[in-house]
Design a protein around this motif. Sequence first.
Motif, PDB file in Angstrom:
ATOM      1  N   SER A 172      -0.811  -5.301  -6.454  1.00  0.00           N
ATOM      2  CA  SER A 172       0.507  -4.612  -5.917  1.00  0.00           C
ATOM      3  C   SER A 172       1.229  -4.745  -6.419  1.00  0.00           C
ATOM      4  O   SER A 172       2.376  -4.268  -6.455  1.00  0.00           O
ATOM      5  CB  SER A 172       0.473  -5.173  -4.508  1.00  0.00           C
ATOM      6  N   SER A 193       2.181  -0.289  -6.467  1.00  0.00           N
ATOM      7  CA  SER A 193       1.877   0.456  -5.540  1.00  0.00           C
ATOM      8  C   SER A 193       2.710   2.000  -5.457  1.00  0.00           C
ATOM      9  O   SER A 193       4.154   1.588  -6.087  1.00  0.00           O
ATOM     10  CB  SER A 193       1.790  -0.147  -3.990  1.00  0.00           C
ATOM     11  N   SER A 194       2.905   2.990  -4.601  1.00  0.00           N
ATOM     12  CA  SER A 194       3.298   4.075  -4.687  1.00  0.00           C
ATOM     13  C   SER A 194       3.833   3.489  -3.498  1.00  0.00           C
ATOM     14  O   SER A 194       4.358   2.525  -2.759  1.00  0.00           O
ATOM     15  CB  SER A 194       2.696   4.809  -3.928  1.00  0.00           C
ATOM     16  N   GLN A 240       2.670   3.033  -0.221  1.00  0.00           N
ATOM     17  CA  GLN A 240       2.083   1.621  -0.057  1.00  0.00           C
ATOM     18  C   GLN A 240       2.694   0.689   0.337  1.00  0.00           C
ATOM     19  O   GLN A 240       2.453  -0.297   1.068  1.00  0.00           O
ATOM     20  CB  GLN A 240       1.191   1.349  -1.240  1.00  0.00           C
ATOM     21  N   SER A 272       2.870  -1.717   3.051  1.00  0.00           N
ATOM     22  CA  SER A 272       2.623  -3.512   2.628  1.00  0.00           C
ATOM     23  C   SER A 272       4.050  -4.049   3.189  1.00  0.00           C
ATOM     24  O   SER A 272       4.425  -5.931   3.300  1.00  0.00           O
ATOM     25  CB  SER A 272       2.427  -3.865   1.969  1.00  0.00           C
TER      26      SER A 272
END
Length: 395
Positions: A44, A61-62, A65, A69
């Motif tokens: 990540s 991460s995008s 994402q 999270s």
Amino acid sequence: MLHNTSYIICHYAEIGIKGGNRNYFERILAKNIKEKLDKELPDSFEHIKRISGRILVKLSSSEKQIKNSLNTYYLILTTTFGIANFSFAIESKQDIKILKKDCWDLIRNKKFKTFRITAQRSQKDFPMTSEEINKEVGAYVVEKSKKKVNLTKPDVNCFIEIVDRRAFIYLEKIKGPGGMPVGSNGKALILLSGGIDSPVAAYYALKRGVKADFIHFHSMPYTTPASVEKVKNLAKILGKFQIQSKIFLVPFADIQKEIVLKTPEKLRIIIYRRLMLRIAEKLAQDNKYLALYTGESVGQVASQTLENINATEDAINLPILRPLIGFDKEDIIKKAKQIGTYEISILPHEDCCARFVPKHPEIKADLKEVQIAEKKLDIEKMIEKAVEKIKIEKG
Ligand code: ATP
Ligand code: MG
């Protein structure tokens, strides 16, 4: 143009960690954050860097994402000791024109009536002071939004950090757990009973940067495995605050039987405790633990009088630390609930000491009397036999 890359900026309380200590402290904090992210959210992040009083995590991460999270990031960072606060940040540029636009971009879709800009300039050669940045960016936002500045209780607070030739902006400082990074202050062995107090004592060890492993004494097969199961579960919960731990499980029934046979009934509990401490000390010497921790608090139960503490402590030389010594039970319970150990601690289990407990335990033990009573025991041999039978589990 707002850069898309997202960061987490972790701040720590700098008091007391100036000078040579700072590097050491930062390295361990960065390592702990990395290990936890590797475990819970692998891939990540791109890297973790130390920059001028902060730990910077570059997320890979995008946006989506990261949003999904978010809870996991919160959980990881609010249980990593050493972090005073952290923020999800966006990178901008050390250019006042770009900063103005980026701050406006960040807040334009928020609902707010009042706002403030809070700049912090850690890189002193930036040509504007924090105050000047606040004024200029603030004026731009007023012009664009027609909203008002409120310095004391703004609906939105836009933070700007000028640091390390870079600029970051974010809207929220999330409180971390404080304390010091686990592992920055050596390692200790926690006497973990399965009750309410000792897991809280472990929490306070960890909070001060002490890596904690656990030792538990059980009377199996005379008692059920419940206490052992509880201790394993407690170590798992405390594992939120550190990466991994060891649990030393010590069979104690043979020792208790011998004590029952050879020493006066009223001194039994004190002598059990002295044997526990000696076994723990032996393990500490063999495994480089610098101290023992217990969940004792003066006067909390009849056995925790100063006389009894004095009569047990005399058995060993290693420091015994008691972070709860001045706590009321109510406060301990509150903390146990907060850290998540309470629900496990209150499950029923048979205490190893309750198994062979005397009718009238000594409340104010006389050290001399205890020492004389112990002469009947071959203590070296008892310790040696118990240590041979220790099982080690992963916590
Ligand atoms: P706790 O809630 O931690 O069990 P307590 O109030 O029941 O504490 P005691 O039973 O007198 O108090 O124990 C005092 C301390 O001794 C505990 O906090 C713990 O650190 C240690 N201890 C007691 N029993 C055990 C055991 N079976 N294994 C390991 N440590 C123990
Ligand atoms: Mg207990």
